[in-house]
Design an enzyme around this catalytic site. Structure first.
Site, PDB file in Angstrom:
ATOM      1  N   GLU A   1      45.506  58.491  50.734  1.00  0.00           N
ATOM      2  CA  GLU A   1      46.848  58.797  51.205  1.00  0.00           C
ATOM      3  C   GLU A   1      47.067  58.331  52.639  1.00  0.00           C
ATOM      4  O   GLU A   1      48.100  57.744  52.972  1.00  0.00           O
ATOM      5  CB  GLU A   1      47.096  60.305  51.117  1.00  0.00           C
ATOM      6  CG  GLU A   1      47.442  60.790  49.727  1.00  0.00           C
ATOM      7  CD  GLU A   1      48.754  60.201  49.254  1.00  0.00           C
ATOM      8  OE1 GLU A   1      49.813  60.580  49.778  1.00  0.00           O
ATOM      9  OE2 GLU A   1      48.719  59.347  48.370  1.00  0.00           O
TER      10      GLU A   1
ATOM     11  N   HIS B   1      54.561  52.521  51.310  1.00  0.00           N
ATOM     12  CA  HIS B   1      53.456  53.413  50.964  1.00  0.00           C
ATOM     13  C   HIS B   1      52.921  53.111  49.565  1.00  0.00           C
ATOM     14  O   HIS B   1      51.703  52.984  49.357  1.00  0.00           O
ATOM     15  CB  HIS B   1      53.946  54.865  51.045  1.00  0.00           C
ATOM     16  CG  HIS B   1      52.930  55.891  50.659  1.00  0.00           C
ATOM     17  ND1 HIS B   1      52.192  56.592  51.572  1.00  0.00           N
ATOM     18  CD2 HIS B   1      52.534  56.340  49.437  1.00  0.00           C
ATOM     19  CE1 HIS B   1      51.373  57.421  50.941  1.00  0.00           C
ATOM     20  NE2 HIS B   1      51.578  57.291  49.646  1.00  0.00           N
ATOM     21  N   GLU B   2      53.829  52.987  48.602  1.00  0.00           N
ATOM     22  CA  GLU B   2      53.406  52.725  47.221  1.00  0.00           C
ATOM     23  C   GLU B   2      52.735  51.359  47.092  1.00  0.00           C
ATOM     24  O   GLU B   2      51.731  51.206  46.399  1.00  0.00           O
ATOM     25  CB  GLU B   2      54.611  52.818  46.279  1.00  0.00           C
ATOM     26  CG  GLU B   2      55.258  54.188  46.213  1.00  0.00           C
ATOM     27  CD  GLU B   2      54.287  55.271  45.770  1.00  0.00           C
ATOM     28  OE1 GLU B   2      53.438  55.001  44.893  1.00  0.00           O
ATOM     29  OE2 GLU B   2      54.365  56.383  46.311  1.00  0.00           O
TER      30      GLU B   2
ATOM     31  N   HIS C   1      49.178  51.405  48.336  1.00  0.00           N
ATOM     32  CA  HIS C   1      48.227  51.923  47.346  1.00  0.00           C
ATOM     33  C   HIS C   1      47.726  50.799  46.442  1.00  0.00           C
ATOM     34  O   HIS C   1      46.531  50.703  46.144  1.00  0.00           O
ATOM     35  CB  HIS C   1      48.892  52.997  46.486  1.00  0.00           C
ATOM     36  CG  HIS C   1      48.845  54.379  47.063  1.00  0.00           C
ATOM     37  ND1 HIS C   1      47.690  54.963  47.527  1.00  0.00           N
ATOM     38  CD2 HIS C   1      49.829  55.302  47.239  1.00  0.00           C
ATOM     39  CE1 HIS C   1      47.959  56.192  47.963  1.00  0.00           C
ATOM     40  NE2 HIS C   1      49.247  56.415  47.802  1.00  0.00           N
TER      41      HIS C   1
END
Length: 272
Positions: A203, A140-141, A144
């Site tokens: 997100e 997820h990070e 981003h």
């Protein structure tokens, strides 16, 4: 006179923003991108080195958790390289020199700077609980960063009033002010002022591609559901985890993850 000048400057910034929208190679979404990615990566590398010297990095050779973070990171890196190669987009990873470090801190947090500079805090591990859940967080990070969400948020801040030209110069010079803005944009630490929240769209993009990257790395993406349920439970405390300052964990998010799961599972091949 000053008011007129201010309006003129802001108009110029807005025009620059309109002409500086680009289509993200992976998400396909048009996004505001005022800053050169190479400049941001250079500043990130400098800031990352400084961060590691000022914090207690856990030795990989002497600690199984640190070794796990490095192992998960290596598998994610290989999966991401494979994904971008399949899409014919290897040039998008130019400048990425992946680093994964575990830092001794009670904060429940993890982040990825441009160029693949990743930190996991020890405080996250009791909530992630297992390697697959950690892979979901890191995926997820990383998503981003790969989706240039930090650049997008910094650009939005500039249009909102910081001033694109001023911040552009600050970034090029790697000034302390620019470093603070960048750290805030990527959700790094609570000591850099107000963190810039990710939008709902950002997100969902990070969740989407984070699941895919974790699955391609051989981790069961279904671990995302109990992970975010644990995150939600942790948010009920008097002081929510730092990671939730920029990553809201609403019930709708868990539902969206369930909707994304069939696609992610198509990429899942357990490592023997």
């Amino acid at each position: 006179m000053k008011q007129v000048m201010h309006k003129a400057i802001m108009a110029a910034v807005l025009v620059t923003g309109i002409t500086s929208c680009s289509q993200n190679a992976i998400t396909g979404r048009s996004q505001l991108s005022l800053y050169n990615e190479a400049d941001i990566q250079s500043m990130a590398a400098q800031q990352y080195t400084q961060f590691l010297t000022e914090n207690k990095v856990v030795n990989t050779k002497a600690n199984k958790d640190a070794e796990m973070v490095r192992r998960v990171g290596t598998r994610l890196t290989n999966a991401i390289n494979q994904y971008y190669t399949q899409k014919g987009l290897t040039s998008e990873l130019e400048g990425y020199k992946w680093e994964y470090n575990l830092v001794d801190s009670k904060e429940v947090n993890a982040w990825c700077m441009p160029g693949g500079k990743i930190v996991v805090y020890t405080g996250l591990l009791p909530i992630s609980q297992n390697e697959a859940a950690l892979a979901v967080v890191l995926g997820h990070e990383i998503a981003h960063a790969l989706a240039h969400h930090g650049n997008e948020r910094m650009s939005q801040q500039a249009v909102a009033g910081i001033g694109q030209q001023a911040l552009q110069v600050a970034i090029a010079n790697k000034s302390a002010a620019a470093q603070t803005v960048m750290m805030s944009a990527y959700g790094i630490g609570s000591n850099v002022g107000a963190l810039l929240p990710f939008s709902r769209k950002q997100e969902l993009e990070a969740d989407h591609y984070g699941l895919i990257f974790a699955a391609m790395a051989g981790y069961n993406p279904n671990e995302a559901i109990p992970l975010w349920e644990r995150m939600k439970a942790a948010a009920g405390d008097s002081k929510p985890p730092e990671i939730l300052s920029t990553h809201p964990a609403e019930d709708t998010r868990i539902q969206k993850l369930r909707e994304m799961m069939p696609e992610a599972m198509q990429y899942y091949k357990p490592v023997k």
